[in-house]
Design a protein around this motif. Structure first.
Motif, PDB file in Angstrom:
ATOM      1  N   ILE A  67     -55.116  66.613 -30.421  1.00 55.61           N
ATOM      2  CA  ILE A  67     -56.276  66.539 -30.018  1.00 55.61           C
ATOM      3  C   ILE A  67     -57.296  65.745 -30.884  1.00 55.61           C
ATOM      4  CG2 ILE A  67     -58.476  67.614 -29.095  1.00 55.61           C
ATOM      5  CD1 ILE A  67     -56.526  69.788 -28.056  1.00 55.61           C
ATOM      6  N   GLU A  68     -57.175  66.128 -32.168  1.00 53.62           N
ATOM      7  CA  GLU A  68     -58.016  65.314 -33.088  1.00 53.62           C
ATOM      8  C   GLU A  68     -57.430  64.176 -33.320  1.00 53.62           C
ATOM      9  OE1 GLU A  68     -57.005  68.279 -35.407  1.00 53.62           O
ATOM     10  OE2 GLU A  68     -58.564  69.824 -34.886  1.00 53.62           O
ATOM     11  N   ARG A  69     -56.263  63.828 -33.390  1.00 55.33           N
ATOM     12  CA  ARG A  69     -55.700  62.596 -33.500  1.00 55.33           C
ATOM     13  C   ARG A  69     -55.939  61.650 -32.322  1.00 55.33           C
ATOM     14  NH1 ARG A  69     -49.899  64.501 -35.009  1.00 55.33           N
ATOM     15  NH2 ARG A  69     -50.128  64.487 -32.661  1.00 55.33           N
ATOM     16  N   GLY A  70     -55.927  62.189 -31.169  1.00 54.58           N
ATOM     17  CA  GLY A  70     -56.347  61.410 -30.114  1.00 54.58           C
ATOM     18  C   GLY A  70     -57.728  60.931 -30.099  1.00 54.58           C
ATOM     19  N   ASP A  71     -58.683  61.732 -30.538  1.00 52.25           N
ATOM     20  CA  ASP A  71     -60.152  61.579 -30.694  1.00 52.25           C
ATOM     21  C   ASP A  71     -60.275  60.652 -31.653  1.00 52.25           C
ATOM     22  OD1 ASP A  71     -62.851  62.227 -30.133  1.00 52.25           O
ATOM     23  OD2 ASP A  71     -63.100  62.993 -32.159  1.00 52.25           O
ATOM     24  N   GLN A  72     -59.535  60.662 -32.883  1.00 58.47           N
ATOM     25  CA  GLN A  72     -59.611  59.519 -33.945  1.00 58.47           C
ATOM     26  C   GLN A  72     -59.166  58.507 -33.250  1.00 58.47           C
ATOM     27  OE1 GLN A  72     -57.398  60.491 -37.426  1.00 58.47           O
ATOM     28  NE2 GLN A  72     -58.571  58.719 -38.524  1.00 58.47           N
ATOM     29  N   LEU A  73     -57.991  58.316 -32.652  1.00 63.21           N
ATOM     30  CA  LEU A  73     -57.523  57.046 -32.126  1.00 63.21           C
ATOM     31  C   LEU A  73     -58.586  56.342 -30.938  1.00 63.21           C
ATOM     32  CD1 LEU A  73     -55.392  54.796 -32.070  1.00 63.21           C
ATOM     33  CD2 LEU A  73     -54.126  56.531 -30.308  1.00 63.21           C
ATOM     34  N   SER A  74     -59.134  57.097 -30.165  1.00 67.93           N
ATOM     35  CA  SER A  74     -60.194  56.696 -29.293  1.00 67.93           C
ATOM     36  C   SER A  74     -61.241  56.051 -29.894  1.00 67.93           C
ATOM     37  CB  SER A  74     -60.561  57.976 -28.288  1.00 67.93           C
ATOM     38  OG  SER A  74     -61.667  57.585 -27.438  1.00 67.93           O
ATOM     39  N   ARG A  75     -61.732  56.606 -30.995  1.00 71.27           N
ATOM     40  CA  ARG A  75     -62.801  56.057 -31.887  1.00 71.27           C
ATOM     41  C   ARG A  75     -62.685  54.655 -32.436  1.00 71.27           C
ATOM     42  NH1 ARG A  75     -63.993  60.098 -35.753  1.00 71.27           N
ATOM     43  NH2 ARG A  75     -62.604  61.708 -34.697  1.00 71.27           N
ATOM     44  N   LEU A  76     -61.362  54.773 -32.814  1.00 73.99           N
ATOM     45  CA  LEU A  76     -60.912  53.400 -33.456  1.00 73.99           C
ATOM     46  C   LEU A  76     -60.659  52.105 -32.227  1.00 73.99           C
ATOM     47  CD1 LEU A  76     -58.165  54.805 -35.782  1.00 73.99           C
ATOM     48  CD2 LEU A  76     -60.300  53.650 -36.485  1.00 73.99           C
ATOM     49  N   ILE A  77     -60.539  52.707 -31.221  1.00 73.42           N
ATOM     50  CA  ILE A  77     -60.310  51.522 -30.163  1.00 73.42           C
ATOM     51  C   ILE A  77     -61.783  51.231 -29.700  1.00 73.42           C
ATOM     52  CG2 ILE A  77     -59.657  51.601 -27.674  1.00 73.42           C
ATOM     53  CD1 ILE A  77     -57.243  53.080 -28.150  1.00 73.42           C
ATOM     54  N   ALA A 119     -63.248  48.865 -32.401  1.00 72.25           N
ATOM     55  CA  ALA A 119     -62.442  47.643 -32.158  1.00 72.25           C
ATOM     56  C   ALA A 119     -63.050  46.843 -31.099  1.00 72.25           C
ATOM     57  CB  ALA A 119     -60.808  47.663 -32.053  1.00 72.25           C
ATOM     58  N   ASN A 120     -63.274  47.585 -29.715  1.00 78.75           N
ATOM     59  CA  ASN A 120     -63.715  46.798 -28.706  1.00 78.75           C
ATOM     60  C   ASN A 120     -65.029  46.356 -28.837  1.00 78.75           C
ATOM     61  OD1 ASN A 120     -61.687  47.255 -27.038  1.00 78.75           O
ATOM     62  ND2 ASN A 120     -62.316  49.053 -26.176  1.00 78.75           N
ATOM     63  N   LYS A 121     -65.939  47.180 -29.740  1.00 75.02           N
ATOM     64  CA  LYS A 121     -67.450  46.706 -30.119  1.00 75.02           C
ATOM     65  C   LYS A 121     -67.326  45.410 -31.130  1.00 75.02           C
ATOM     66  CE  LYS A 121     -69.676  51.180 -29.887  1.00 75.02           C
ATOM     67  NZ  LYS A 121     -70.352  52.435 -30.494  1.00 75.02           N
ATOM     68  N   SER A 122     -66.407  45.305 -32.086  1.00 76.78           N
ATOM     69  CA  SER A 122     -66.215  44.259 -32.922  1.00 76.78           C
ATOM     70  C   SER A 122     -65.777  43.128 -31.871  1.00 76.78           C
ATOM     71  CB  SER A 122     -65.080  44.661 -33.816  1.00 76.78           C
ATOM     72  OG  SER A 122     -65.586  45.549 -34.767  1.00 76.78           O
ATOM     73  N   ASP A 123     -64.787  43.252 -31.202  1.00 80.86           N
ATOM     74  CA  ASP A 123     -64.324  42.136 -30.349  1.00 80.86           C
ATOM     75  C   ASP A 123     -65.863  41.844 -29.533  1.00 80.86           C
ATOM     76  OD1 ASP A 123     -61.881  42.198 -31.195  1.00 80.86           O
ATOM     77  OD2 ASP A 123     -61.064  43.172 -29.337  1.00 80.86           O
ATOM     78  N   ALA A 124     -66.566  42.517 -28.783  1.00 75.11           N
ATOM     79  CA  ALA A 124     -67.571  42.038 -28.019  1.00 75.11           C
ATOM     80  C   ALA A 124     -68.642  41.294 -28.923  1.00 75.11           C
ATOM     81  CB  ALA A 124     -68.235  43.220 -27.446  1.00 75.11           C
ATOM     82  N   HIS A 125     -68.676  41.829 -30.028  1.00 69.74           N
ATOM     83  CA  HIS A 125     -69.596  41.249 -30.975  1.00 69.74           C
ATOM     84  C   HIS A 125     -69.109  39.749 -31.469  1.00 69.74           C
ATOM     85  CE1 HIS A 125     -72.716  40.680 -33.993  1.00 69.74           C
ATOM     86  NE2 HIS A 125     -72.118  40.457 -35.242  1.00 69.74           N
TER      87      HIS A 125
END
Length: 120
Positions: free
Chosen positions: A98-108, A111-117
């Motif tokens: 669950i914690e790994r999934g949460d961390q992965l979700s935050r990384l995604i 990355a999406n925010k960086s791509d949008a910027h």
């Protein structure tokens, strides 16, 4: 994994979850403890029970110590329900998926925010 082992895993998961909710009175085991997975050996001698806690892993060592100390209680209660010649030994392990999934979700999301910027 055989269908029989799979059924036994599901039954053990269900029973331990219910015991944690209804029978266990230890304040160290308060809160939402989730039994996330159960893995029983093919010879039915040993079962690994994976758990997580709503509060995260900050008290995982104490939680696992307490659960493993109570493993005989859980095994005895399972013996009343399981229709097996031998009730497996139980050991509890922390499930950090669950914690790994949460961390992965935050990384995604990051990355999406960086791509949008960059695109904008």
């Amino acid at each position: 994994m055989s269908h029989r082992i799979e059924r036994i895993n599901q039954l053990i998961r269900k029973e331990i979850s219910e015991l944690l909710q209804r029978e266990v009175r230890d304040p160290r085991l308060s809160g939402l403890i989730s039994v996330t997975a159960v893995e029983t050996a093919a010879d039915l001698r040993f079962t690994k029970v994976f758990v997580s806690h709503l509060a995260g892993s900050e008290h995982k060592e104490e939680l696992l110590r307490t659960l493993n100390a109570a493993a005989r209680f859980f095994r005895g209660e399972l013996g009343k329900v399981l229709e097996l010649r031998y009730v497996p030994e139980i050991a509890f392990y922390w499930d950090d998926s669950i914690e790994r999934g949460d961390q992965l979700s935050r990384l995604i999301d990051q990355a999406n925010k960086s791509d949008a910027h960059i695109a904008g």
